[in-house]
Design an enzyme around this catalytic site. Structure first.
Site, PDB file in Angstrom:
ATOM      1  N   LYS A  52       0.840  -1.206   0.000  1.00 54.18           N
ATOM      2  CA  LYS A  52       0.000   0.000   0.000  1.00 54.18           C
ATOM      3  C   LYS A  52       0.875   1.257   0.000  1.00 54.18           C
ATOM      4  O   LYS A  52       0.615   2.213  -0.741  1.00 54.18           O
ATOM      5  CB  LYS A  52      -0.922  -0.008   1.232  1.00 54.18           C
ATOM      6  CG  LYS A  52      -2.024  -1.061   1.127  1.00 54.18           C
ATOM      7  CD  LYS A  52      -2.774  -1.261   2.431  1.00 54.18           C
ATOM      8  CE  LYS A  52      -3.754  -2.413   2.299  1.00 54.18           C
ATOM      9  NZ  LYS A  52      -4.433  -2.761   3.558  1.00 54.18           N
ATOM     10  N   GLN A  96      -4.512  -1.530   9.927  1.00 47.78           N
ATOM     11  CA  GLN A  96      -4.400  -2.803   9.213  1.00 47.78           C
ATOM     12  C   GLN A  96      -4.964  -3.942  10.078  1.00 47.78           C
ATOM     13  O   GLN A  96      -4.588  -4.098  11.236  1.00 47.78           O
ATOM     14  CB  GLN A  96      -2.925  -3.070   8.874  1.00 47.78           C
ATOM     15  CG  GLN A  96      -2.676  -4.338   8.077  1.00 47.78           C
ATOM     16  CD  GLN A  96      -3.267  -4.292   6.666  1.00 47.78           C
ATOM     17  OE1 GLN A  96      -3.202  -3.289   5.973  1.00 47.78           O
ATOM     18  NE2 GLN A  96      -3.865  -5.405   6.248  1.00 47.78           N
ATOM     19  N   ASP A 119     -10.802   2.738   4.524  1.00 46.94           N
ATOM     20  CA  ASP A 119     -11.131   1.312   4.378  1.00 46.94           C
ATOM     21  C   ASP A 119     -12.640   1.096   4.292  1.00 46.94           C
ATOM     22  O   ASP A 119     -13.096  -0.026   4.066  1.00 46.94           O
ATOM     23  CB  ASP A 119     -10.577   0.502   5.562  1.00 46.94           C
ATOM     24  CG  ASP A 119      -9.289  -0.231   5.210  1.00 46.94           C
ATOM     25  OD1 ASP A 119      -8.982  -0.332   3.999  1.00 46.94           O
ATOM     26  OD2 ASP A 119      -8.598  -0.700   6.130  1.00 46.94           O
TER      27      ASP A 119
END
Ligand code: NAD
Length: 303
Positions: A52, A96, A119
């Site tokens: 990412k 994460q 997200d």
């Protein structure tokens, strides 16, 4: 059979984002800024975060990576989340997943400012998505939508079977597909999105094979290697394989190889279109995250 080349489409999206960032910089604006919190040293998570950050570098986004120890308390993690919420220089951030078992993932997700929730996991964003209103949509469904749009694959009136009901893939995917296009999110070709008849299947579904056989499009996100076999796919179907599974492979230098949830060698010849693993949904997920970050940045300018 045509391969849905997520690697190529994601590269195109990165190129477009790079052009947008360059234009911002030329206009004297700052670049979008993504922060990533990673707790512990789960090897798969470290790899995802590296990928990412690399993608952000490529498009010219700023990144801040925050590595926290696996034994961090939930309160200390929530304090870090609040700090990023309050930092006007951060446009979006992710925590994460998975988190260590002593941390309540829902509490962390809900502590994120939904406007920075790139997200797309905050209940506010999921609610907006369900209502067909502009929102930050989970990166994987967003990426799949882009991939279908790129290949001009129509969903209107078609039967789409989504296998998996997770909050991060299955549920938001189903919501996007059933949407009335005029309510859909900006910058999308309406022809490639929504108005589908959607069936969501999961681990308790009976007779998955019969349901799949009536599908025009099958999207599998179960985390089960070779779950979708050729006898479940009608000729000419579109198959999108979200699964990422590590399979032992002594012939590979790493001792394992990556496979999806589809028995690819047998299923692919029956399909009109199919995603490979790797090189299908994976790169599109990262592209979706980049697009969400640009969206969060742009939205922040109008506040
Ligand atoms: P999850 O474990 O949260 O959910 C799996 C879902 O599959 C559940 O809803 C479960 O009911 C369903 N399921 C499991 N076995 C089944 C079966 N035999 N029949 C029908 N349904 C079944 O997983 P997730 O987070 O949604 O991820 C799914 C897979 O996709 C994993 O392999 C994950 O690594 C992968 N993934 C890939 C990307 C990507 O970018 N390619 C992104 C997210 C997730």
């Amino acid at each position: 059979m045509i391969l849905l080349d997520g690697k190529q489409v994601a590269a195109d999206i990165r190129r477009q984002l790079r052009e947008q960032v360059d234009a911002l910089l030329r206009a004297g604006q700052r670049a979008p800024h993504l922060a990533v919190i990673i707790v512990g040293d789960n090897p798969a998570s470290l790899t995802y975060v590296r990928n990412k950050v690399r993608a952000c570098d490529e498009v010219g986004f700023r990144t801040t990576r925050i590595d926290l120890p696996a034994d961090i308390s939930q309160d200390a993690l929530l304090a870090e989340v609040r700090r990023l919420n309050d930092d006007p220089g951060i446009d979006g951030f992710i925590v994460q997943l998975p988190l260590p078992p002593h941390i309540n993932e829902a509490a962390v997700t809900q502590a994120i400012d939904w406007r920075k929730d790139v997200d797309g996991l905050h209940p506010h964003n999921i609610g907006l998505t369900a209502l067909g209103m502009p929102s930050l949509v989970s990166a994987t469904p967003r990426g799949i939508r882009e991939l279908l749009a790129h290949y001009n694959i129509q969903t209107a009136g078609r039967h789409v079977v989504v296998i998996g009901r997770s909050n991060i893939v299955g549920k938001p995917m189903a919501m996007l597909l059933m949407q009335r296009p005029y309510l859909s999110l900006p910058n999308m070709s309406a022809s490639a999105l929504g108005d589908a008849t959607v069936t969501v299947c999961h681990s308790k579904t009976h007779d998955l094979r019969t349901i799949c056989l009536s599908a025009d499009i099958i999207i599998v996100a179960a985390g089960q290697p070779a779950l979708l076999t050729a006898d479940m796919v009608r000729p000419g179907a579109v198959v999108v394989d979200v699964g990422i599974n590590h399979i032992e492979d002594p012939a590979s230098p790493r001792g394992y190889r990556l496979v999806g949830d589809v028995d690819f060698p047998d299923v692919a010849p029956r399909c009109a279109y199919i995603t490979p693993v790797p090189g299908g949904v994976g790169p599109m997920t990262i592209a979706g995250l980049l697009q969400n970050t640009m969206q969060a940045y742009t939205d922040s300018l109008s506040r």
